[in-house]
Write an enzyme that holds these catalytic residues in place. Structure first.
Site, PDB file in Angstrom:
ATOM      1  N   ASP A 117       2.500  -9.587 -20.927  1.00 21.34           N
ATOM      2  CA  ASP A 117       3.056 -10.647 -21.770  1.00 21.34           C
ATOM      3  C   ASP A 117       3.193 -10.228 -23.231  1.00 21.34           C
ATOM      4  O   ASP A 117       3.093 -11.051 -24.151  1.00 21.34           O
ATOM      5  CB  ASP A 117       2.200 -11.927 -21.683  1.00 21.34           C
ATOM      6  N   GLY A 126       5.913  -9.142 -24.533  1.00 19.18           N
ATOM      7  CA  GLY A 126       7.293  -9.361 -24.984  1.00 19.18           C
ATOM      8  C   GLY A 126       8.218  -8.262 -24.460  1.00 19.18           C
ATOM      9  O   GLY A 126       9.258  -7.976 -25.058  1.00 19.18           O
ATOM     10  N   LYS A 127       7.850  -7.686 -23.308  1.00 23.09           N
ATOM     11  CA  LYS A 127       8.663  -6.604 -22.726  1.00 23.09           C
ATOM     12  C   LYS A 127      10.080  -7.075 -22.422  1.00 23.09           C
ATOM     13  O   LYS A 127      11.048  -6.368 -22.685  1.00 23.09           O
ATOM     14  CB  LYS A 127       8.014  -6.103 -21.421  1.00 23.09           C
ATOM     15  N   ALA A 162       5.244 -10.721 -12.433  1.00 24.38           N
ATOM     16  CA  ALA A 162       5.759 -10.583 -13.796  1.00 24.38           C
ATOM     17  C   ALA A 162       6.503 -11.848 -14.207  1.00 24.38           C
ATOM     18  O   ALA A 162       7.096 -12.528 -13.366  1.00 24.38           O
ATOM     19  CB  ALA A 162       6.704  -9.387 -13.866  1.00 24.38           C
ATOM     20  N   GLY A 163       6.454 -12.160 -15.493  1.00 21.76           N
ATOM     21  CA  GLY A 163       7.229 -13.276 -16.021  1.00 21.76           C
ATOM     22  C   GLY A 163       7.761 -12.860 -17.371  1.00 21.76           C
ATOM     23  O   GLY A 163       6.995 -12.639 -18.299  1.00 21.76           O
ATOM     24  N   HIS A 164       9.060 -12.661 -17.454  1.00 17.18           N
ATOM     25  CA  HIS A 164       9.666 -12.148 -18.678  1.00 17.18           C
ATOM     26  C   HIS A 164      10.634 -13.191 -19.233  1.00 17.18           C
ATOM     27  O   HIS A 164      11.567 -13.594 -18.552  1.00 17.18           O
ATOM     28  CB  HIS A 164      10.393 -10.830 -18.389  1.00 17.18           C
ATOM     29  N   THR A 216      -1.974 -14.101  -9.778  1.00 22.21           N
ATOM     30  CA  THR A 216      -0.848 -15.026  -9.896  1.00 22.21           C
ATOM     31  C   THR A 216      -0.590 -15.728  -8.554  1.00 22.21           C
ATOM     32  O   THR A 216       0.304 -16.571  -8.476  1.00 22.21           O
ATOM     33  CB  THR A 216       0.429 -14.282 -10.336  1.00 22.21           C
ATOM     34  N   ARG A 237       0.050   1.672   5.487  1.00 27.65           N
ATOM     35  CA  ARG A 237       1.137   2.056   6.404  1.00 27.65           C
ATOM     36  C   ARG A 237       1.454   0.981   7.447  1.00 27.65           C
ATOM     37  O   ARG A 237       1.793   1.261   8.584  1.00 27.65           O
ATOM     38  CB  ARG A 237       0.816   3.407   7.064  1.00 27.65           C
ATOM     39  N   GLN A 279       3.651  -6.022 -16.287  1.00 24.78           N
ATOM     40  CA  GLN A 279       2.206  -6.075 -16.632  1.00 24.78           C
ATOM     41  C   GLN A 279       1.929  -5.168 -17.840  1.00 24.78           C
ATOM     42  O   GLN A 279       2.797  -5.013 -18.676  1.00 24.78           O
ATOM     43  CB  GLN A 279       1.341  -5.701 -15.418  1.00 24.78           C
ATOM     44  N   ARG A 290      -0.383 -20.932 -16.811  1.00 22.28           N
ATOM     45  CA  ARG A 290      -1.782 -20.943 -17.246  1.00 22.28           C
ATOM     46  C   ARG A 290      -1.868 -20.640 -18.730  1.00 22.28           C
ATOM     47  O   ARG A 290      -1.061 -19.876 -19.274  1.00 22.28           O
ATOM     48  CB  ARG A 290      -2.583 -19.874 -16.492  1.00 22.28           C
ATOM     49  N   SER A 298       9.283  -7.119 -33.770  1.00 20.04           N
ATOM     50  CA  SER A 298       9.947  -8.341 -33.312  1.00 20.04           C
ATOM     51  C   SER A 298       9.353  -9.536 -34.058  1.00 20.04           C
ATOM     52  O   SER A 298       8.137  -9.647 -34.200  1.00 20.04           O
ATOM     53  CB  SER A 298       9.737  -8.477 -31.805  1.00 20.04           C
TER      54      SER A 298
HETATM   55  P1  GDP Z   1       6.590 -10.067 -21.087  1.00 14.38           P
HETATM   56  O1  GDP Z   1       5.913 -10.466 -19.829  1.00 14.38           O
HETATM   57  O2  GDP Z   1       5.984  -8.861 -21.715  1.00 14.38           O
HETATM   58  O3  GDP Z   1       8.081  -9.938 -20.941  1.00 14.38           O
HETATM   59  O4  GDP Z   1       6.328 -11.249 -22.116  1.00 14.38           O
HETATM   60  P2  GDP Z   1       6.492 -12.829 -21.802  1.00 14.38           P
HETATM   61  O5  GDP Z   1       7.943 -13.138 -21.778  1.00 14.38           O
HETATM   62  O6  GDP Z   1       5.669 -13.224 -20.650  1.00 14.38           O
HETATM   63  O7  GDP Z   1       5.760 -13.438 -23.084  1.00 14.38           O
HETATM   64  C1  GDP Z   1       6.214 -13.215 -24.355  1.00 14.38           C
HETATM   65  C2  GDP Z   1       6.598 -14.559 -24.977  1.00 14.38           C
HETATM   66  O8  GDP Z   1       6.739 -14.391 -26.372  1.00 14.38           O
HETATM   67  C3  GDP Z   1       7.951 -15.073 -24.501  1.00 14.38           C
HETATM   68  O9  GDP Z   1       7.898 -16.471 -24.478  1.00 14.38           O
HETATM   69  C4  GDP Z   1       8.928 -14.584 -25.556  1.00 14.38           C
HETATM   70  O10 GDP Z   1      10.061 -15.430 -25.702  1.00 14.38           O
HETATM   71  C5  GDP Z   1       8.066 -14.653 -26.797  1.00 14.38           C
HETATM   72  N1  GDP Z   1       8.347 -13.632 -27.817  1.00 14.38           N
HETATM   73  C6  GDP Z   1       8.762 -12.353 -27.663  1.00 14.38           C
HETATM   74  N2  GDP Z   1       8.817 -11.712 -28.848  1.00 14.38           N
HETATM   75  C7  GDP Z   1       8.436 -12.625 -29.783  1.00 14.38           C
HETATM   76  C8  GDP Z   1       8.247 -12.574 -31.203  1.00 14.38           C
HETATM   77  O11 GDP Z   1       8.441 -11.558 -31.856  1.00 14.38           O
HETATM   78  N3  GDP Z   1       7.821 -13.729 -31.812  1.00 14.38           N
HETATM   79  C9  GDP Z   1       7.563 -14.864 -31.120  1.00 14.38           C
HETATM   80  N4  GDP Z   1       7.149 -15.929 -31.797  1.00 14.38           N
HETATM   81  N5  GDP Z   1       7.714 -14.952 -29.791  1.00 14.38           N
HETATM   82  C10 GDP Z   1       8.133 -13.838 -29.129  1.00 14.38           C
HETATM   83  P1  IMO Z   2       4.125  -9.494 -17.180  1.00 10.25           P
HETATM   84  O1  IMO Z   2       5.093  -8.500 -16.584  1.00 10.25           O
HETATM   85  C1  IMO Z   2       0.059 -10.952 -17.586  1.00 10.25           C
HETATM   86  C2  IMO Z   2      -2.569 -10.545 -14.107  1.00 10.25           C
HETATM   87  C3  IMO Z   2      -3.014 -11.816 -13.433  1.00 10.25           C
HETATM   88  C4  IMO Z   2      -4.399 -11.388 -12.950  1.00 10.25           C
HETATM   89  C5  IMO Z   2      -4.174  -9.940 -12.541  1.00 10.25           C
HETATM   90  C6  IMO Z   2      -3.943  -9.735 -11.054  1.00 10.25           C
HETATM   91  O2  IMO Z   2       4.709 -10.836 -17.390  1.00 10.25           O
HETATM   92  O3  IMO Z   2       3.469  -8.935 -18.385  1.00 10.25           O
HETATM   93  P2  IMO Z   2      -1.828 -10.183  -9.491  1.00 10.25           P
HETATM   94  O4  IMO Z   2      -1.108 -11.442  -9.149  1.00 10.25           O
HETATM   95  O5  IMO Z   2      -0.957  -9.131 -10.102  1.00 10.25           O
HETATM   96  O6  IMO Z   2      -2.633  -9.632  -8.344  1.00 10.25           O
HETATM   97  O7  IMO Z   2      -2.924 -10.625 -10.604  1.00 10.25           O
HETATM   98  O8  IMO Z   2      -3.044  -9.499 -13.270  1.00 10.25           O
HETATM   99  N1  IMO Z   2      -1.096 -10.383 -14.245  1.00 10.25           N
HETATM  100  C7  IMO Z   2      -0.432 -10.531 -15.401  1.00 10.25           C
HETATM  101  N2  IMO Z   2      -0.869 -10.925 -16.618  1.00 10.25           N
HETATM  102  N3  IMO Z   2       1.347 -10.594 -17.411  1.00 10.25           N
HETATM  103  C8  IMO Z   2       1.790 -10.185 -16.202  1.00 10.25           C
HETATM  104  O9  IMO Z   2       3.031  -9.706 -16.013  1.00 10.25           O
HETATM  105  C9  IMO Z   2       0.888 -10.176 -15.113  1.00 10.25           C
HETATM  106  N4  IMO Z   2       0.995  -9.846 -13.808  1.00 10.25           N
HETATM  107  C10 IMO Z   2      -0.239  -9.970 -13.300  1.00 10.25           C
HETATM  108  O10 IMO Z   2      -3.070 -12.889 -14.341  1.00 10.25           O
HETATM  109  O11 IMO Z   2      -5.290 -11.394 -14.035  1.00 10.25           O
HETATM  110 MG    MG Z   3       5.015 -12.093 -18.941  1.00  5.42          MG
END
Ligand code: GDP
Ligand code: IMO
Ligand code: MG
Length: 429
Positions: free
Chosen positions: A13, A15-16, A39-41, A129, A143, A223, A302, A412
């Protein structure tokens, strides 16, 4: 070589998604190489917010987007996500999207097992998750997996199903659950097969061909390094290797293709789920970081745990992943703090150490050693050039570079795609 590998350098999380979407305009191909729909982007483009889990973040710009063999694929989740994105006007066709035909599938039985184990673990749970990621990877290395290419051969699936179900039925019996309903599973696979097969292909070959044509390839990690199954805070990790080295095995293009390794680093630290977190703040400051940063999970909604920037962890992640430069994100969240703390080392049972030890008990016990720097009163929110940043904010960035021993390639300053300061173009290296 003009390729770029994006990886998270903390606990995910960082900000990938935003950074991949921003870089995708300059890439010819975007490839996911590990993880799954855990993953949640989140991407913000103008008034529209896109939430991606399995689809590579390049899909929004229409860049060729491929899911590599290192990913575990839940075809039903993929179909739902695609429908959601298409409803937002994103074009997803067999021309701009492909799935490796040797990808293992996440089946409903994997989700079941993930849930059963977490429920049984009580307080000791990982906090997954709940998407079936771990069980699906277990079946891959055991396997026993059903893979994308098997969907074209469902009539001869029986021996594979025997192996898979023998394993799962034994596990399920231990939880007091009935055996796998094989008829139902086959019917579900038959129903979803045509949808998946439309996109299935040998991704390694597609990549070999585009590489020959001089394509710029952007690898999108999910992740973060601290969730890596080997290098992370084991056992509180995910079940894949999240480090940059996975690009090779997870896409089939060889280790010399990673190019510029861009580590995505949040200007503070967050974590979702259980496990050690040395700089965690369970006070007003942590609350404020969470509120300002909207730190709620994209996948599970969460609340994310929050804390100060931990230079020890990021320095370790950068070394393990061979990071060339970092993209520092969410700097704007620190606007208005009177003082800011940075963790520069740890104290473990009275001794100072400069790395995170491997043992879970030691990881839980380390105490952060902080240095304090003055915050800034101006705002960094929405800044698009270095000149827009308050002097103290620049000082913070420079101190981070020094402590993690890695240069900043971009900064960013908001969720919006273009609110990004480019210091060094990773594709130009
Ligand atoms: P990822 O899993 O690494 O792609 O990150 P997530 O999308 O889960 O979480 C990052 C959150 O921060 C998202 O809601 C983005 O829209 C937000 N975000 C990304 N870059 C920035 C930043 O520079 N500033 C702020 N305030 N929010 C950001
Ligand atoms: P992105 O790509 C943050 C965490 C879960 C848990 C652990 C194992 O958005 O950064 P899993 O379901 O993979 O077996 O859970 O890993 N986790 C993440 N935390 N960002 C993620 O992806 C995650 N993907 C899994 O919360 O602690
Ligand atoms: Mg994420």
């Amino acid at each position: 070589m003009a390729n770029v590998t994006v990886i998270g350098a903390q606990w995910g999380d960082e900000g990938k998604g935003k950074i991949v979407d921003w870089l995708a305009a300059r890439a010819d191909v975007v490839v996911r190489f590990q993880g799954g729909h855990n993953a949640g982007h989140t991407l913000v483009v103008g008034d529209t917010t896109y939430k991606l889990s399995l689809l590579p973040s390049g899909i929004v710009t229409g860049t060729l987007s491929l899911v590599g063999n290192g990913v575990v694929l839940d075809p039903w989740a993929l179909r739902d996500e695609m429908e959601r994105l298409k409803a937002q006007g994103v074009s997803i066709t067999a021309e701009n999207f492909g799935i490796a035909d040797n990808c293992p599938l996440i089946l409903p039985l994997h989700r079941d097992l993930d849930g059963l184990r977490e429920a049984a673990a009580g307080k000791g749970k990982i906090g997954t998750t709940g998407r079936g990621i771990g069980p699906a990877y277990e079946d891959k290395v055991g396997r026993r997996a059903i893979r994308v290419c098997d969907l074209a051969h469902l009539d001869t699936l029986e021996p594979q199903l025997d192996r898979l179900c023998a394993h799962h039925d034994a596990l399920r019996a231990g939880f007091g659950e009935p055996p796998v309903d094989r008829e139902k599973l086959i019917a579900e696979l038959k129903e979803i097969a045509p949808f998946v097969l439309e996109f299935a292909q040998p991704v390694w070959k597609r990549l070999r061909d585009v590489k020959r044509d001089g394509a710029k390839i952007l690898f999108e990690g999910a992740q973060g390094v601290l969730l890596d199954v080997d290098h992370g805070t084991y056992p509180f990790v995910t079940s894949s290797n999240t480090v940059s080295g996975t690009v090779a095995s997870g896409s089939g293009l060889g280790p010399n293709s990673a190019g510029f390794v861009l580590g995505i680093v949040k200007a503070y630290t967050t974590r979702v789920g259980s496990g050690p977190f040395p700089t965690e703040l369970e006070d007003d400051v942590g609350q404020r970081l969470g509120e300002r940063g909207h730190e709620f999970g994209t996948v599970t909604a969460r609340k994310r745990r929050c804390g100060w920037f931990d230079a020890v962890l990021v320095r370790q992640s950068c070394a393990i992943s061979g990071v060339t430069g970092i993209a520092l994100t969410k700097l704007d969240v620190l606007d208005g703090f009177e003082t800011i703390r940075i963790c520069t080392g740890y104290r473990l049972r009275g001794e100072e150490i400069d790395y995170l030890p491997s043992h879970a008990a030691d990881q839980a016990e380390v105490e952060p050693v902080y240095e304090e720097i003055e915050g800034w009163q101006g705002t960094t929110a929405g800044a698009r050039s270095w000149a827009d940043l308050p002097a103290q904010a620049i000082k913070y960035i420079r101190r981070i570079e020094e402590l993690i021993d890695c240069p900043v390639a971009s900064v960013s300053t908001s969720p919006e795609r273009d609110d990004t300061i480019l210091v060094r173009d990773p594709f130009a290296d």
